[in-house]
Design a protein around this motif. Structure first.
Motif, short mmCIF file in Angstrom:
data_model
loop_
_atom_site.label_atom_id
_atom_site.label_comp_id
_atom_site.label_asym_id
_atom_site.label_seq_id
_atom_site.Cartn_x
_atom_site.Cartn_y
_atom_site.Cartn_z
N ASP A 34 -9.49 2.04 -1.73
CA ASP A 34 -10.41 1.17 -1.00
C ASP A 34 -11.47 0.52 -1.88
O ASP A 34 -12.57 0.22 -1.43
CB ASP A 34 -11.11 1.95 0.13
CG ASP A 34 -10.17 2.27 1.28
OD1 ASP A 34 -9.04 1.72 1.28
OD2 ASP A 34 -10.54 3.05 2.17
N ASN A 35 -11.16 0.29 -3.15
CA ASN A 35 -12.10 -0.35 -4.07
C ASN A 35 -13.44 0.41 -4.14
O ASN A 35 -14.50 -0.20 -4.34
CB ASN A 35 -12.35 -1.81 -3.68
CG ASN A 35 -11.22 -2.72 -4.12
OD1 ASN A 35 -11.22 -3.24 -5.22
ND2 ASN A 35 -10.22 -2.90 -3.25
N LYS A 44 -10.74 -4.52 1.16
CA LYS A 44 -10.43 -3.28 0.47
C LYS A 44 -8.98 -3.20 -0.02
O LYS A 44 -8.63 -2.32 -0.80
CB LYS A 44 -10.72 -2.08 1.38
CG LYS A 44 -12.19 -1.94 1.74
CD LYS A 44 -12.43 -0.78 2.68
CE LYS A 44 -13.90 -0.67 3.05
NZ LYS A 44 -14.14 0.44 4.00
N ARG A 45 -8.16 -4.13 0.44
CA ARG A 45 -6.75 -4.11 0.01
C ARG A 45 -6.50 -4.99 -1.21
O ARG A 45 -5.35 -5.15 -1.64
CB ARG A 45 -5.85 -4.55 1.18
CG ARG A 45 -5.92 -3.60 2.37
CD ARG A 45 -4.90 -3.96 3.43
NE ARG A 45 -3.55 -3.72 2.97
CZ ARG A 45 -2.47 -3.96 3.71
NH1 ARG A 45 -2.61 -4.47 4.92
NH2 ARG A 45 -1.27 -3.73 3.24
N ASP A 51 -9.03 0.80 -7.37
CA ASP A 51 -8.44 -0.40 -6.76
C ASP A 51 -8.14 -0.16 -5.29
O ASP A 51 -8.75 0.72 -4.65
CB ASP A 51 -7.20 -0.84 -7.54
CG ASP A 51 -6.09 0.20 -7.53
OD1 ASP A 51 -6.24 1.25 -6.85
OD2 ASP A 51 -5.06 -0.02 -8.20
N ASP A 52 -7.21 -0.94 -4.73
CA ASP A 52 -6.91 -0.84 -3.31
C ASP A 52 -6.34 0.51 -2.91
O ASP A 52 -6.38 0.88 -1.74
CB ASP A 52 -5.93 -1.95 -2.90
CG ASP A 52 -4.67 -1.97 -3.73
OD1 ASP A 52 -4.74 -1.66 -4.95
OD2 ASP A 52 -3.60 -2.31 -3.21
N ASN A 61 -6.26 -5.85 -5.07
CA ASN A 61 -5.92 -5.04 -6.23
C ASN A 61 -6.89 -5.34 -7.38
O ASN A 61 -6.49 -5.83 -8.44
CB ASN A 61 -4.47 -5.32 -6.64
CG ASN A 61 -3.97 -4.37 -7.71
OD1 ASN A 61 -4.46 -3.25 -7.83
ND2 ASN A 61 -3.00 -4.81 -8.48
N PRO A 104 0.82 -1.22 0.00
CA PRO A 104 0.00 0.00 0.00
C PRO A 104 0.85 1.26 0.00
O PRO A 104 0.43 2.30 -0.50
CB PRO A 104 -0.83 -0.13 1.27
CG PRO A 104 -0.07 -1.08 2.14
CD PRO A 104 0.63 -2.01 1.21
#
Length: 906
Positions: free
Chosen positions: A716-717, A743-744, A712-713, A746, A442
């Motif tokens: 947080d999507n 939420k992490r 994406d992550d 990809n 991240p």
């Protein structure tokens, strides 16, 4: 609904039919209509008035039939039911029934529902019995199609719609919810015991498991106000999968967060659970930590009385007693730093593989010793040993406790991927240090403490001291995802032999996916939740080459990130760079006109280079997604910024494939609407912000005319729903990810599948970086427009004859059919494809005007609305002289409305 009134109306209307139509229409009564709203109970006198008003003279009030109406279900639990709900597991999603009687019971036709009463009924098959004092289990995907949430209920109905039992809960169980004793006791949170007697489980009596993974260090009161954390240590010589692991304090009934799929702790390595990331509770002065595996078995536990002055840590990693010690988060509690300085003075210290804002990849090294080190001739490589080496120039020195940074484009010419590694070599080719990872961090991967600690998530700190990663605050207001939040993984085992899945789209029964290596694409479909490849496709997909590389089989191919399908079945790949020149952004659109061709390698039929009409961005921050939308859906909706007016298809009579191509840019999160021309040129007609810093996926929902975008992550999507209304200010609503989505992850692509008989629609997600557990399925409410506070906008169709081709030499295209060549090719694959294909891209049916509903209105349709069953969906004209039963009932119901006898919408 008062079934007798409905049937009285139906019967009296049937009597008005010509004699040759009565039998056919009456037989099809159950298939022809479904009325999904309540009608007030009326008196016989009122019924006579209705019949007279409709032009009828018959006053029959009762017709015997088996029409299945949801409202006929009794709302109260029937007393003394022998068959009851006995166990509920919300993780495996099953409901166990138990028969208390002394004889077996027939449960044919029985069914269950959750907290949504309007779900489709899925009955237990005929001939199903439960033996005396025995069990019967109903399983998700087999006996019912909905998931069981953390705040939900199960209602058991018999075949007549009587409620036999119900049970509700407000959080997931630690094990499962079960009656103790079986069949008669209260529900308790106990051990999972599917098709077996329930066991009452004391919260303090937890199944334990032997493990080499141990709690190693605990921070419960950082004097610098840092987060609480729990460090674990792997005392084995093998890497360990810790997916699904979680921690709890002295409250074992808390909601808990589990580690995502693919989480690994290295051999003799460390992993840190951090408050705010991996758990949401604080660690108190007198407290404890309990470590559980994915099976909810206790791995390790430690309790304390009073905060430590430093931290609580084992004297020897994984084995020693806990003592008050100096913090060593993420690295050994008893490391011999002096020995390391002598044996390995220079180490890899930080790695950046996906820089935010278009920055370059880098690998930082650190000199832990007290002496300068000559690193002339040293170099790094990734996981490809054939990449060109770029040795450091003579006289390069790294000072004591100093940093040196290998930077992409300066000290190495390759990019660092999501599943990659860095290898540090000295001038003689000896391996000095190595670090590998399986997904982008991240922030960055860095050692804590510098030079000595294990790699963990850190904030980018190129050339400076590493600090623990601090999640960025995403200050964006979001609506809740309009679905049940459940997530299902479709590929627990490897389905596609590809590790970089990105874009996804759908056309008819086929789903199209793309992998960003060699421009590989896949075509498959879902059958009962299983992935079935299209004929001629393997799990490696098929590759697409640039036109320039048609005679170069060794070319590395395009970095293709998105895919879409047009009305003729042509596919288009969104490309952000050439894999053979990864340091240069090259935004291009590649077309393949016959993706079902039997060959394994394609050369693009057409190309559009759009690099110069989009913002100048970093090599790996270009277009990530693409979506084609036909003029019949976008005309008069989109705003044409280039002409400063509502979009008019007549302004673009030569537009390629009669549609607009939307592309999403990773660098800024904006969406660009393009008009392509046959000569390879392109024009931007609209730029739209999603309020996010990156767009990874696009999908246009043609059923509601909503453009959806996905981050994406990095964000947080979060999803974005965009409704075009013909103005320069479309409605833009940011929507959180489904509640059970990590939420992490990809996620780089998603698609909303067409509606079915269910009250939800399936949503597919593609995740980049792995070759399994990267295809996920979520559920979107069919009535999500109401959930988001949106009302469907109907655009009046212009009455004109082929306006696009007026004064043009081009021949009109028949959008209802594929070209003859495409049809012939599809027929070879599936002889029935023409009859089965549901072409979401170019629907020739007009959008019917719908009654506007307030955002808080019930999702159920008005009693005025009558929905045809699938058996009449072909809209065939009635036979000569026969009046449609549906038309008559519509007239009758309209009459009822005139008399004011219908209930108002809830």
């Amino acid at each position: 609904m008062k079934k007798t009134l409905l049937l009285a109306l139906s019967a009296s209307f049937i009597l008005s039919l010509p004699s040759n139509a009565k039998a056919d229409e009456a037989v099809n009564l159950d298939e022809d209509i479904k009325i999904e709203e309540s009608i007030e109970e009326v008196s016989l006198t009122e019924a006579k008035e209705i019949s007279t008003y409709a032009g009828q003279t018959d006053t029959k009030t009762e017709v015997s039939t088996d029409i299945n109406v949801h409202e006929s279900e009794n709302s109260e639990v029937k007393e003394e039911s022998d068959v009851v709900i006995n166990e509920v597991d919300t993780e495996q999603d099953y409901v166990e029934l138990y028969n208390n009687a002394d004889e077996r019971k027939d449960i044919s036709g029985w069914y269950i529902k959750d907290d949504k009463e309007d779900r489709e009924i899925e009955r237990i098959k005929e001939g199903t019995f439960i033996e005396s004092k025995n069990f019967h289990t109903l399983e998700n995907g087999k006996d019912f199609s909905f998931g069981l949430g953390k705040n939900d209920q199960v209602v058991l109905y018999d075949k007549d719609g009587n409620i036999r039992d119900k049970f509700s809960w407000d959080s997931h169980p630690f094990g499962s919810y079960g009656r103790y004793p079986d069949g008669v006791g209260e529900f308790v949170d106990g051990e999972v015991s599917k098709n077996a007697p329930n066991n009452k489980e004391d919260d303090t009596e937890i199944k334990e498991a032997d493990s080499s993974i141990k709690i190693n260090e605990i921070e419960s009161s950082d004097p610098n106000d840092g987060p609480d954390y729990v460090e674990i240590y792997n005392d084995s010589d093998e890497d360990k999968d810790i997916s699904g692991y979680f921690i709890l304090d002295d409250n074992l009934t808390r909601e808990h967060e589990v580690l995502p799929d693919g989480s690994v702790i290295k051999a003799k390595g460390f992993f840190v659970f951090e408050n705010g990331i991996h758990f949401s509770f604080g660690l108190g002065k007198n407290d404890q930590v309990n470590l559980f595996n994915k099976d909810k078995e206790l791995i390790d536990s430690f309790a304390w009385d009073g905060h430590a002055e430093g931290v609580l840590a084992r004297g020897e990693d994984g084995k020693g007693d806990f003592v008050d010690s100096e913090a060593s988060k993420g690295y050994s509690n008893n490391i011999d730093e002096e020995k390391m300085k002598d044996e390995k003075p220079v180490v890899i210290n930080e790695v950046e593989s996906s820089a935010e804002g278009g920055g370059k990849d880098y690998a930082e090294i650190y000199n832990i010793s007290d002496n300068p080190v000559d690193i002339s001739g040293w170099y790094i490589l990734d996981n490809d040993p054939d990449h060109e080496k770029s040795p450091l120039k003579e006289g390069t020195i790294i000072e004591p406790l100093g940093f040196f940074v290998f930077e992409e484009g300066v000290d190495f010419d390759f990019g660092l991927g999501s599943n990659d590694e860095v290898n540090l070599y000295d001038k003689d080719g000896n391996l000095v240090d190595k670090f590998a990872w399986t997904s982008h961090a991240p922030g960055t991967y860095g050692r804590l403490k510098d030079g000595f600690g294990q790699f963990t998530d850190t904030n980018p700190s190129k050339g400076r001291k590493n600090t623990a990663f601090t999640p960025k605050t995403i200050d964006i207001e979001t609506a809740n995802f309009p679905g049940n939040g459940d997530i299902k993984i479709l590929d627990n085992e490897t389905v596609f032999d590809l590790t970089d899945l990105s874009g996804i789209d759908q056309d008819g029964e086929w789903i199209y996916g793309v992998n960003n290596k060699e421009g590989r694409f896949l075509i498959f479909k879902l059958e009962n939740g299983e992935i079935k490849l299209a004929p001629g496709f393997t799990n490696k997909g098929k590759s697409v080459a640039f036109i320039k590389d048609k005679d170069n089989p060794e070319a590395e191919g395009p970095d293709s990130e998105g895919i879409t399908v047009d009305k003729d079945g042509f596919i288009y790949l969104a490309v952000e760079r050439d894999n053979g020149d990864k340091n240069v952004n090259k935004n291009m659109i590649l077309q393949v006109q016959n993706p079902f061709d039997k060959k394994d390698k394609f050369v693009a039929d057409k190309e559009w280079d759009i690099t110069n009409i989009l913002p100048d961005v970093g090599a790996n921050l270009g277009i990530e997604t693409i979506e084609w939308v036909g003029f019949d859906h976008i005309n008069k909706r989109l705003f044409d910024q280039s002409l400063n007016k509502t979009f008019d298809k007549n302004d673009y009579k030569n537009a390629y494939q009669d549609g607009v191509f939307f592309v999403g840019l990773e660098a800024n999160g904006n969406i660009y609407a393009l008009i392509l021309q046959d000569d390879g040129s392109a024009k931007v007609i609209n730029e739209l912000s999603t309020n996010l810093g990156g767009v990874m996926g696009l999908d246009y929902d043609r059923e509601n005319d909503i453009l959806w975008a996905l981050a994406d992550d990095g964000f947080d999507n979060i999803h974005t729903a965009i409704q075009f209304d013909g103005t320069d200010k479309p409605k833009v609503i940011n929507v959180s990810a489904p509640s059970e989505m990590n939420k992490r992850l990809n996620n780089e692509g998603f698609v909303i599948l067409p509606s079915s008989e269910k009250d939800t629609r399936d949503v597919l997600y593609f995740m980049d970086g792995t070759n399994k557990e990267d295809i996920r399925l979520a559920s979107l409410n069919k009535a999500y427009m109401i959930d988001l506070g949106l009302e469907k906008i109907d655009i009046a169709d212009e009455k004109e004859e082929n306006p696009i081709y007026e004064n043009s030499s081009e021949e009109p295209k028949d959008d209802k059919n594929k070209t003859e060549e495409s049809k012939d090719e599809k027929s070879k694959i599936d002889p029935d494809s023409d009859s089965k294909k549901d072409d979401k891209k170019e629907s020739d049916s007009k959008n019917k005007k719908e009654e506007k509903e307030s955002p808080t209105a019930s999702r159920k349709q008005s009693a005025k609305k009558i929905k045809k069953s699938s058996s009449t969906s072909d809209n065939k004209a009635p036979k000569t002289g026969v009046t449609s039963l549906s038309s008559i009932i519509l007239t009758g119901l309209g009459s009822i409305l005139g008399l004011g006898l219908l209930k108002k919408r809830k």
